[in-house]
Design an enzyme around this catalytic site. Structure first.
Site, mmCIF file in Angstrom:
data_model
loop_
_atom_site.group_PDB
_atom_site.id
_atom_site.type_symbol
_atom_site.label_atom_id
_atom_site.label_comp_id
_atom_site.label_asym_id
_atom_site.label_seq_id
_atom_site.Cartn_x
_atom_site.Cartn_y
_atom_site.Cartn_z
ATOM 1 N N ARG A 21 0.818 -1.213 0.000
ATOM 2 C CA ARG A 21 0.000 0.000 0.000
ATOM 3 C C ARG A 21 0.855 1.267 0.000
ATOM 4 O O ARG A 21 0.328 2.366 0.084
ATOM 5 C CB ARG A 21 -0.941 0.011 1.215
ATOM 6 N N CYS A 84 12.256 -13.945 -9.047
ATOM 7 C CA CYS A 84 11.763 -14.373 -7.734
ATOM 8 C C CYS A 84 12.802 -15.128 -6.909
ATOM 9 O O CYS A 84 12.592 -15.363 -5.717
ATOM 10 C CB CYS A 84 10.514 -15.231 -7.902
ATOM 11 N N GLY A 117 -1.845 -5.981 -7.418
ATOM 12 C CA GLY A 117 -2.292 -6.682 -8.615
ATOM 13 C C GLY A 117 -1.221 -7.533 -9.265
ATOM 14 O O GLY A 117 -0.121 -7.707 -8.743
ATOM 15 N N CYS A 215 -3.025 -18.619 -5.063
ATOM 16 C CA CYS A 215 -2.030 -17.740 -5.665
ATOM 17 C C CYS A 215 -1.409 -16.849 -4.598
ATOM 18 O O CYS A 215 -2.108 -16.350 -3.712
ATOM 19 C CB CYS A 215 -2.666 -16.860 -6.730
ATOM 20 N N CYS A 216 -0.098 -16.630 -4.682
ATOM 21 C CA CYS A 216 0.556 -15.761 -3.710
ATOM 22 C C CYS A 216 0.153 -14.312 -3.947
ATOM 23 O O CYS A 216 -0.100 -13.903 -5.081
ATOM 24 C CB CYS A 216 2.070 -15.914 -3.789
#
Length: 443
Positions: A21, A84, A117, A215-216
């Site tokens: 955020r 990742c 997202g 889903c992560c």
């Protein structure tokens, strides 16, 4: 294969993983992880003579921006971006520096500040690094321009496994149910809610068999590890809390990723190669491992990775799920932290958060989520495009260690204090000018 000198993890720390955020910036939560790791080791930044910092979304030298808060000590600082697997790549660099004799004490730091997202291409004006995978999927199946890239690539791998070996959508949901259940006992997890199998299966569809709860999430957060040579560990009396990196291996993709077999499109073959090398270096097999922190960015990847890591014979990943041998009371405990699905996935931090969890587990510090009688722990951190790092850990000393801090960081996620920072920061370097010019993260 030459391993070099023994390397030990002597300090670990992480921030709580949170929703992205923009409320906290990376210098703050990355500093928190670094301070916690140094406090855990009982060391100041002056003892560190090499650092590797990993992040995917950020400007160059962000690692320096974080670590200069601890002191401008002029040590080498390398910034790493390996998708990742970035956090484990930073650990790989730090371990290699120690093993080669180029450092005695090194710091590996991973952090990420993300957007909400699906992850999208950061630089759409130039060649996409995964364009070859995208082309193969488009030719062999189809490519959905309205869905994120990662769900399609990993989702197709899961679909391939189901088609070839008979796993079902229920098995994918069972993986997610397990990891959400495990995360309820991890104070650092972004999500700590427990869901029923039905809730997971009925959550919104993302791609193919994958639902939202499989889903992560995107996340903000950081993790850090301090690694050292055996000489350094003995000199500073750290053997009781040290955890040995008894093997580590990195691999990249094989041509199988460009074939027609969709199981391979997410890079399963590089996991096979790296895990086989790591078992060989450690002198063990998968049978000797008790704990696994596995890169479950999607439940489908956990399914195919059971097989690629050799935890089961080829094609029997779903049988591991049916038997309960992937959770407490079974043969392995996979993702006691809650994994990426529930703990969160700030890309650069994930590999070092996995390391942190496994070190705490081997020390016996993790309370209600403790895996009993653990001797070996396996870490799997993969990045599309591609790279995978496999690390095998073992406790260096059977003697039970206790936290050096005033609380047990494995079961309580506290913010750092000014006193914590003072203990971790350089005692020699004059930080006043830097602190006055940019400020140090709020404490």
């Amino acid at each position: 294969m030459v391993q070099g000198r023994k390397v030990y993890v002597v300090g670990v720390g992480m921030s709580k993983f949170i929703k992205p955020r923009g409320l906290v910036d990376y210098p703050e939560f990355a500093l928190e992880a670094a301070v916690k790791a140094l406090n855990d080791a009982g060391l100041s930044y002056d003892k560190v003579d090499f650092a590797a910092c990993g992040y995917v979304f950020g400007d160059s030298t962000s690692g320096q921006r974080v670590l200069y808060q601890l002191g401008m000590t002029q040590i080498p600082i390398i910034n790493v971006n390996n998708n990742c697997s970035t956090g484990s790549t930073a650990l790989y660099q730090a371990r290699a520096a120690i093993a080669a004799g180029n450092a005695e004490c090194a710091l590996a730091l991973g952090f990420e500040r993300m957007k909400r997202g699906f992850i999208t291409e950061a630089f759409p004006d130039r060649t996409y690094p995964l364009d070859h995978v995208q082309a193969v999927i488009t030719d062999e199946r189809s490519w959905d321009k309205n869905t994120g890239n990662a769900p399609q690539i990993f989702g197709q791998a899961g679909i391939g496994y189901m088609e070839r070996y008979g796993a079902t959508e229920k098995h994918l949901a069972q993986i997610a149910e397990k990891n959400h259940r495990h995360s309820a006992k991890n104070p650092y997890s972004q999500f700590r809610d427990i869901y029923t199998l039905e809730q997971i299966q009925n959550s919104p569809k993302v791609y193919g068999p994958l639902t939202k709860l499989q889903c992560c999430p995107t996340s903000d957060g950081a993790g850090c590890a301090i690694v050292a040579s055996e000489e350094f560990v003995l000199k500073h009396g750290l053997m009781d809390q040290a955890v040995e990196i008894c093997a580590q291996s990195m691999a990249t993709d094989s041509p199988k990723m460009l074939g027609k077999e969709n199981i391979e499109w997410a890079g399963a073959d590089m996991t096979r190669k790296a895990s086989q090398e790591a078992y060989f270096k450690a002198g063990i097999s998968a049978e000797d491992v008790q704990i696994v922190e596995l890169h479950d960015c999607f439940s489908a990847n956990e399914l195919v990775t059971y097989d690629a890591l050799g935890l089961v014979p080829e094609g029997q990943a779903h049988k591991l799920i049916d038997s309960g041998d992937n959770t407490y009371g079974g043969k392995y405990v996979v993702n006691p932290s809650g994994g990426l699905i529930s703990k969160g996935h700030p890309l650069g931090a994930t590999g070092l958060a996995q390391c942190t969890e496994l070190v705490w587990q081997l020390r016996g510090w993790t309370g209600e989520r403790q895996v009993p009688n653990a001797n070996y722990a396996l870490q799997h951190n993969v990045g599309l495009g591609g790279a995978v790092v496999i690390t095998i850990y073992k406790k260096a000393n059977k003697k039970q260690s206790a936290p050096k801090t005033a609380y047990n960081p494995a079961v309580e996620a506290r913010a750092i204090t000014k006193e914590d920072f003072a203990l971790a920061a350089s005692q020699k370097a004059n930080r006043a000018e830097y602190m006055d010019s940019v400020g140090v993260a709020k404490l």
